[in-house]
Scaffold this motif. Structure first.
Motif, PDB file in Angstrom:
ATOM      1  N   THR A 242      32.315   2.621  67.502  1.00 38.39           N
ATOM      2  CA  THR A 242      32.546   3.064  68.885  1.00 38.39           C
ATOM      3  C   THR A 242      31.484   4.073  69.300  1.00 38.39           C
ATOM      4  OG1 THR A 242      34.920   2.711  68.635  1.00 38.39           O
ATOM      5  CG2 THR A 242      34.224   4.101  70.464  1.00 38.39           C
ATOM      6  N   PHE A 243      31.176   5.004  68.396  1.00 37.86           N
ATOM      7  CA  PHE A 243      30.144   5.999  68.689  1.00 37.86           C
ATOM      8  C   PHE A 243      28.805   5.312  68.974  1.00 37.86           C
ATOM      9  CE2 PHE A 243      32.342   9.331  65.751  1.00 37.86           C
ATOM     10  CZ  PHE A 243      33.416   9.396  66.613  1.00 37.86           C
ATOM     11  N   SER A 244      28.477   4.325  68.162  1.00 38.35           N
ATOM     12  CA  SER A 244      27.232   3.573  68.355  1.00 38.35           C
ATOM     13  C   SER A 244      27.226   2.863  69.698  1.00 38.35           C
ATOM     14  CB  SER A 244      27.035   2.558  67.229  1.00 38.35           C
ATOM     15  OG  SER A 244      26.765   3.218  66.029  1.00 38.35           O
ATOM     16  N   GLU A 245      28.356   2.327  70.071  1.00 45.26           N
ATOM     17  CA  GLU A 245      28.465   1.653  71.368  1.00 45.26           C
ATOM     18  C   GLU A 245      28.211   2.641  72.503  1.00 45.26           C
ATOM     19  OE1 GLU A 245      31.680  -0.761  74.137  1.00 45.26           O
ATOM     20  OE2 GLU A 245      32.214  -0.263  72.082  1.00 45.26           O
ATOM     21  N   VAL A 246      28.788   3.835  72.409  1.00 42.45           N
ATOM     22  CA  VAL A 246      28.585   4.852  73.441  1.00 42.45           C
ATOM     23  C   VAL A 246      27.108   5.251  73.507  1.00 42.45           C
ATOM     24  CG1 VAL A 246      29.098   7.248  74.093  1.00 42.45           C
ATOM     25  CG2 VAL A 246      30.952   5.715  73.379  1.00 42.45           C
ATOM     26  N   VAL A 247      26.479   5.419  72.349  1.00 44.63           N
ATOM     27  CA  VAL A 247      25.056   5.767  72.320  1.00 44.63           C
ATOM     28  C   VAL A 247      24.224   4.656  72.952  1.00 44.63           C
ATOM     29  CG1 VAL A 247      23.091   6.173  70.779  1.00 44.63           C
ATOM     30  CG2 VAL A 247      25.254   7.361  70.383  1.00 44.63           C
ATOM     31  N   ARG A 248      24.552   3.393  72.699  1.00 38.58           N
ATOM     32  CA  ARG A 248      23.835   2.266  73.328  1.00 38.58           C
ATOM     33  C   ARG A 248      24.028   2.286  74.845  1.00 38.58           C
ATOM     34  NH1 ARG A 248      25.735  -0.436  68.838  1.00 38.58           N
ATOM     35  NH2 ARG A 248      27.458  -1.343  70.002  1.00 38.58           N
TER      36      ARG A 248
ATOM     37  N   ALA B 110      21.805   5.027  76.256  1.00 39.86           N
ATOM     38  CA  ALA B 110      20.398   4.609  76.247  1.00 39.86           C
ATOM     39  C   ALA B 110      20.116   3.590  77.356  1.00 39.86           C
ATOM     40  CB  ALA B 110      20.026   4.033  74.885  1.00 39.86           C
ATOM     41  N   ALA B 111      21.002   2.627  77.535  1.00 43.46           N
ATOM     42  CA  ALA B 111      20.811   1.612  78.573  1.00 43.46           C
ATOM     43  C   ALA B 111      20.855   2.241  79.965  1.00 43.46           C
ATOM     44  CB  ALA B 111      21.866   0.519  78.447  1.00 43.46           C
ATOM     45  N   SER B 112      21.763   3.179  80.160  1.00 40.21           N
ATOM     46  CA  SER B 112      21.865   3.851  81.453  1.00 40.21           C
ATOM     47  C   SER B 112      20.618   4.681  81.737  1.00 40.21           C
ATOM     48  CB  SER B 112      23.112   4.736  81.467  1.00 40.21           C
ATOM     49  OG  SER B 112      23.229   5.378  82.706  1.00 40.21           O
ATOM     50  N   ARG B 113      20.137   5.374  80.731  1.00 36.75           N
ATOM     51  CA  ARG B 113      18.916   6.160  80.900  1.00 36.75           C
ATOM     52  C   ARG B 113      17.739   5.264  81.258  1.00 36.75           C
ATOM     53  NH1 ARG B 113      17.998  10.385  76.233  1.00 36.75           N
ATOM     54  NH2 ARG B 113      16.598  11.215  77.796  1.00 36.75           N
ATOM     55  N   GLU B 114      17.639   4.109  80.621  1.00 33.06           N
ATOM     56  CA  GLU B 114      16.545   3.175  80.906  1.00 33.06           C
ATOM     57  C   GLU B 114      16.634   2.665  82.348  1.00 33.06           C
ATOM     58  OE1 GLU B 114      13.153   1.089  80.683  1.00 33.06           O
ATOM     59  OE2 GLU B 114      13.859   2.539  79.201  1.00 33.06           O
ATOM     60  N   ARG B 115      17.847   2.337  82.801  1.00 31.15           N
ATOM     61  CA  ARG B 115      18.011   1.876  84.191  1.00 31.15           C
ATOM     62  C   ARG B 115      17.668   2.990  85.178  1.00 31.15           C
ATOM     63  NH1 ARG B 115      22.586  -0.248  81.885  1.00 31.15           N
ATOM     64  NH2 ARG B 115      23.915   1.279  82.920  1.00 31.15           N
ATOM     65  N   ALA B 116      18.061   4.220  84.864  1.00 28.80           N
ATOM     66  CA  ALA B 116      17.745   5.352  85.736  1.00 28.80           C
ATOM     67  C   ALA B 116      16.233   5.565  85.802  1.00 28.80           C
ATOM     68  CB  ALA B 116      18.445   6.614  85.239  1.00 28.80           C
ATOM     69  N   PHE B 117      15.570   5.494  84.655  1.00 29.36           N
ATOM     70  CA  PHE B 117      14.121   5.641  84.610  1.00 29.36           C
ATOM     71  C   PHE B 117      13.458   4.553  85.458  1.00 29.36           C
ATOM     72  CE2 PHE B 117      10.064   4.351  82.736  1.00 29.36           C
ATOM     73  CZ  PHE B 117       9.338   5.518  82.896  1.00 29.36           C
ATOM     74  N   GLN B 118      13.919   3.315  85.316  1.00 30.45           N
ATOM     75  CA  GLN B 118      13.341   2.203  86.073  1.00 30.45           C
ATOM     76  C   GLN B 118      13.559   2.387  87.573  1.00 30.45           C
ATOM     77  OE1 GLN B 118      11.387  -0.284  84.793  1.00 30.45           O
ATOM     78  NE2 GLN B 118      10.982  -0.707  86.924  1.00 30.45           N
ATOM     79  N   ALA B 119      14.748   2.878  87.952  1.00 32.85           N
ATOM     80  CA  ALA B 119      15.032   3.099  89.376  1.00 32.85           C
ATOM     81  C   ALA B 119      14.120   4.183  89.945  1.00 32.85           C
ATOM     82  CB  ALA B 119      16.500   3.473  89.569  1.00 32.85           C
ATOM     83  N   VAL B 120      13.924   5.260  89.204  1.00 34.50           N
ATOM     84  CA  VAL B 120      13.040   6.334  89.658  1.00 34.50           C
ATOM     85  C   VAL B 120      11.607   5.813  89.763  1.00 34.50           C
ATOM     86  CG1 VAL B 120      12.002   8.548  88.985  1.00 34.50           C
ATOM     87  CG2 VAL B 120      14.481   8.227  88.841  1.00 34.50           C
ATOM     88  N   ASN B 121      11.173   5.060  88.755  1.00 38.46           N
ATOM     89  CA  ASN B 121       9.821   4.499  88.776  1.00 38.46           C
ATOM     90  C   ASN B 121       9.633   3.590  89.990  1.00 38.46           C
ATOM     91  OD1 ASN B 121       7.171   3.842  87.444  1.00 38.46           O
ATOM     92  ND2 ASN B 121       8.084   1.815  87.632  1.00 38.46           N
ATOM     93  N   THR B 122      10.595   2.735  90.258  1.00 40.07           N
ATOM     94  CA  THR B 122      10.499   1.823  91.396  1.00 40.07           C
ATOM     95  C   THR B 122      10.385   2.606  92.701  1.00 40.07           C
ATOM     96  OG1 THR B 122      11.720   0.112  90.220  1.00 40.07           O
ATOM     97  CG2 THR B 122      11.663  -0.067  92.621  1.00 40.07           C
TER      98      THR B 122
END
Length: 147
Positions: free
Chosen positions: A19-25, A28-40
């Motif tokens: 479960t902890f690993s799932e939360v960490v994933r 990470a996925a949310s951070r990547e989407r946020a980074f992509q949105a800011v970049n766009t």
């Protein structure tokens, strides 16, 4: 109020670790989407600024000195904002002018960071070279643009 004690040394069960690993994933996925949105958004901003500068210079309303004045105005009115120097404003203009007529690369250019564009624009003189490097940097976006 949260406790300020030292972290617990309790051991997590295998199920808890999964479960902890799932939360960490998820994080990470949310951070990547946020980074992509800011970049766009930044790439869209640079595109728009480049378009304004290009149209003003093309219409002979502005010269190089006005772009320098724009850089100074931005620095004065937006203290702490970086990236809007005279040189970068001209790079935004170049970015806009090079890609504006190439419909197949306009969507993918939004997905790359600005530093990638600076490298591509600085290293490539011909449209085929730029397309090659755009494809290399983001193959999935280029294939979607061709479809």
């Amino acid at each position: 109020m949260p406790s300020r004690s030292k972290p617990s040394t309790l051991r997590a069960t295998k199920q808890d670790e999964a479960t902890f690993s799932e939360v960490v994933r998820l994080i990470a996925a949310s951070r990547e989407r946020a980074f992509q949105a800011v970049n766009t958004e930044l790439i869209d901003l640079y595109w728009q600024v480049g378009g304004i500068i290009s149209r003003k210079i093309e219409a002979a309303e502005w010269g190089d000195g006005v772009v320098e004045g724009l850089a100074a105005y931005i620095a004065k009115t937006q203290p702490g904002l970086r990236g809007f120097t005279r040189a970068n404003l001209f790079r935004m203009r170049q970015f806009y002018e090079i890609y504006q007529a190439d419909e197949k690369v306009v969507p993918p250019v939004r997905q790359l960071p600005w530093s990638h564009h600076l490298n591509i624009l600085g290293q490539s003189k011909r449209p085929e070279e730029r397309e090659f490097y755009l494809r290399l940097a983001n193959p999935r976006a280029m294939e979607q643009a061709r479809a």
